[in-house]
Design a protein around this motif. Structure first.
Motif, PDB file in Angstrom:
ATOM      1  N   UNK A  38      -1.514 -24.464   1.368  1.00  0.00           N
ATOM      2  CA  UNK A  38      -0.549 -23.503   0.858  1.00  0.00           C
ATOM      3  C   UNK A  38      -0.813 -23.031  -0.556  1.00  0.00           C
ATOM      4  N   UNK A  39      -1.281 -23.927  -1.433  1.00  0.00           N
ATOM      5  CA  UNK A  39      -1.535 -23.517  -2.821  1.00  0.00           C
ATOM      6  C   UNK A  39      -2.649 -22.482  -2.893  1.00  0.00           C
ATOM      7  N   UNK A  40      -3.623 -22.561  -2.010  1.00  0.00           N
ATOM      8  CA  UNK A  40      -4.705 -21.570  -1.988  1.00  0.00           C
ATOM      9  C   UNK A  40      -4.184 -20.254  -1.421  1.00  0.00           C
ATOM     10  N   UNK A  41      -3.410 -20.322  -0.327  1.00  0.00           N
ATOM     11  CA  UNK A  41      -2.846 -19.115   0.260  1.00  0.00           C
ATOM     12  C   UNK A  41      -1.955 -18.384  -0.749  1.00  0.00           C
ATOM     13  N   UNK A  42      -1.166 -19.128  -1.512  1.00  0.00           N
ATOM     14  CA  UNK A  42      -0.294 -18.541  -2.528  1.00  0.00           C
ATOM     15  C   UNK A  42      -1.116 -17.853  -3.619  1.00  0.00           C
ATOM     16  N   UNK A  43      -2.188 -18.502  -4.061  1.00  0.00           N
ATOM     17  CA  UNK A  43      -3.036 -17.924  -5.094  1.00  0.00           C
ATOM     18  C   UNK A  43      -3.693 -16.632  -4.600  1.00  0.00           C
ATOM     19  N   UNK A  44      -4.181 -16.621  -3.370  1.00  0.00           N
ATOM     20  CA  UNK A  44      -4.799 -15.417  -2.828  1.00  0.00           C
ATOM     21  C   UNK A  44      -3.777 -14.293  -2.684  1.00  0.00           C
ATOM     22  N   UNK A  45      -2.563 -14.637  -2.259  1.00  0.00           N
ATOM     23  CA  UNK A  45      -1.512 -13.639  -2.160  1.00  0.00           C
ATOM     24  C   UNK A  45      -1.134 -13.073  -3.514  1.00  0.00           C
ATOM     25  N   UNK A  46      -1.065 -13.935  -4.518  1.00  0.00           N
ATOM     26  CA  UNK A  46      -0.751 -13.472  -5.870  1.00  0.00           C
ATOM     27  C   UNK A  46      -1.841 -12.563  -6.409  1.00  0.00           C
ATOM     28  N   UNK A  47      -3.080 -12.915  -6.161  1.00  0.00           N
ATOM     29  CA  UNK A  47      -4.194 -12.064  -6.602  1.00  0.00           C
ATOM     30  C   UNK A  47      -4.097 -10.691  -5.944  1.00  0.00           C
ATOM     31  N   UNK A  48      -3.770 -10.675  -4.660  1.00  0.00           N
ATOM     32  CA  UNK A  48      -3.715  -9.408  -3.925  1.00  0.00           C
ATOM     33  C   UNK A  48      -2.568  -8.531  -4.382  1.00  0.00           C
ATOM     34  N   UNK A  49      -1.436  -9.130  -4.759  1.00  0.00           N
ATOM     35  CA  UNK A  49      -0.276  -8.309  -5.103  1.00  0.00           C
ATOM     36  C   UNK A  49      -0.101  -8.082  -6.597  1.00  0.00           C
ATOM     37  N   UNK A  50      -0.598  -8.962  -7.436  1.00  0.00           N
ATOM     38  CA  UNK A  50      -0.344  -8.850  -8.860  1.00  0.00           C
ATOM     39  C   UNK A  50      -1.539  -8.398  -9.694  1.00  0.00           C
ATOM     40  N   UNK A  54      -4.717  -3.109  -9.559  1.00  0.00           N
ATOM     41  CA  UNK A  54      -5.020  -2.429 -10.813  1.00  0.00           C
ATOM     42  C   UNK A  54      -6.508  -2.119 -10.964  1.00  0.00           C
ATOM     43  N   UNK A  55      -7.323  -2.627 -10.084  1.00  0.00           N
ATOM     44  CA  UNK A  55      -8.766  -2.407 -10.171  1.00  0.00           C
ATOM     45  C   UNK A  55      -9.124  -1.010  -9.681  1.00  0.00           C
ATOM     46  N   UNK A  61      -4.239  -1.925   1.946  1.00  0.00           N
ATOM     47  CA  UNK A  61      -4.320  -1.885   3.403  1.00  0.00           C
ATOM     48  C   UNK A  61      -4.292  -0.464   3.936  1.00  0.00           C
ATOM     49  N   UNK A  62      -3.726   0.444   3.163  1.00  0.00           N
ATOM     50  CA  UNK A  62      -3.561   1.809   3.614  1.00  0.00           C
ATOM     51  C   UNK A  62      -4.281   2.744   2.647  1.00  0.00           C
ATOM     52  N   UNK A  63      -5.333   3.385   3.098  1.00  0.00           N
ATOM     53  CA  UNK A  63      -6.098   4.255   2.213  1.00  0.00           C
ATOM     54  C   UNK A  63      -5.333   5.516   1.841  1.00  0.00           C
ATOM     55  N   UNK A  64      -4.312   5.871   2.609  1.00  0.00           N
ATOM     56  CA  UNK A  64      -3.488   7.033   2.275  1.00  0.00           C
ATOM     57  C   UNK A  64      -2.598   6.752   1.072  1.00  0.00           C
ATOM     58  N   UNK A  65      -2.221   5.478   0.889  1.00  0.00           N
ATOM     59  CA  UNK A  65      -1.318   5.087  -0.196  1.00  0.00           C
ATOM     60  C   UNK A  65      -2.090   4.249  -1.205  1.00  0.00           C
ATOM     61  N   UNK A  66      -3.023   4.857  -1.863  1.00  0.00           N
ATOM     62  CA  UNK A  66      -3.901   4.152  -2.784  1.00  0.00           C
ATOM     63  C   UNK A  66      -3.222   3.896  -4.122  1.00  0.00           C
ATOM     64  N   UNK A  67      -3.278   2.647  -4.578  1.00  0.00           N
ATOM     65  CA  UNK A  67      -2.748   2.307  -5.893  1.00  0.00           C
ATOM     66  C   UNK A  67      -3.732   2.693  -6.998  1.00  0.00           C
ATOM     67  N   UNK A  68      -4.954   3.079  -6.627  1.00  0.00           N
ATOM     68  CA  UNK A  68      -5.937   3.408  -7.656  1.00  0.00           C
ATOM     69  C   UNK A  68      -5.507   4.653  -8.439  1.00  0.00           C
ATOM     70  N   UNK A  69      -4.626   5.465  -7.876  1.00  0.00           N
ATOM     71  CA  UNK A  69      -4.131   6.642  -8.583  1.00  0.00           C
ATOM     72  C   UNK A  69      -2.944   6.291  -9.481  1.00  0.00           C
ATOM     73  N   UNK A  70      -2.361   5.126  -9.261  1.00  0.00           N
ATOM     74  CA  UNK A  70      -1.202   4.696 -10.024  1.00  0.00           C
ATOM     75  C   UNK A  70      -1.652   4.001 -11.290  1.00  0.00           C
TER      76      UNK A  70
END
Length: 74
Positions: A38-50, A54-55, A61-70
């Protein structure tokens, strides 16, 4: 000791023989049991969402809703 899931890289012959050569014990978890690491899964989830959204070039998951423009406002 390495605790791993059943990803193709961890069940490969090359990975297992390398661990045997280096005298590293491999302990696979049960399939579908993310709670065992669980500690690894939590770390990977945090990396993905937090962090990764920003990179540059991140599409998520959705190329139509890209955060790269944000851009953050700070």
């Amino acid at each position: 000791m390495i605790v791993c899931d059943h990803g193709s890289v961890f069940i490969s012959r090359n990975f297992r023989s390398s661990c045997r050569f280096l005298e590293i014990e491999v302990q696979p978890t049960y399939k579908g049991s993310g709670f065992e690491k669980g500690h690894i899964e939590k770390m990977l989830g945090s990396m993905a969402t937090l962090f990764t959204h920003f990179l540059p070039g991140y599409t998520g998951r959705n190329t139509e809703r890209s955060f790269s423009r944000w851009r953050p406002r700070w």
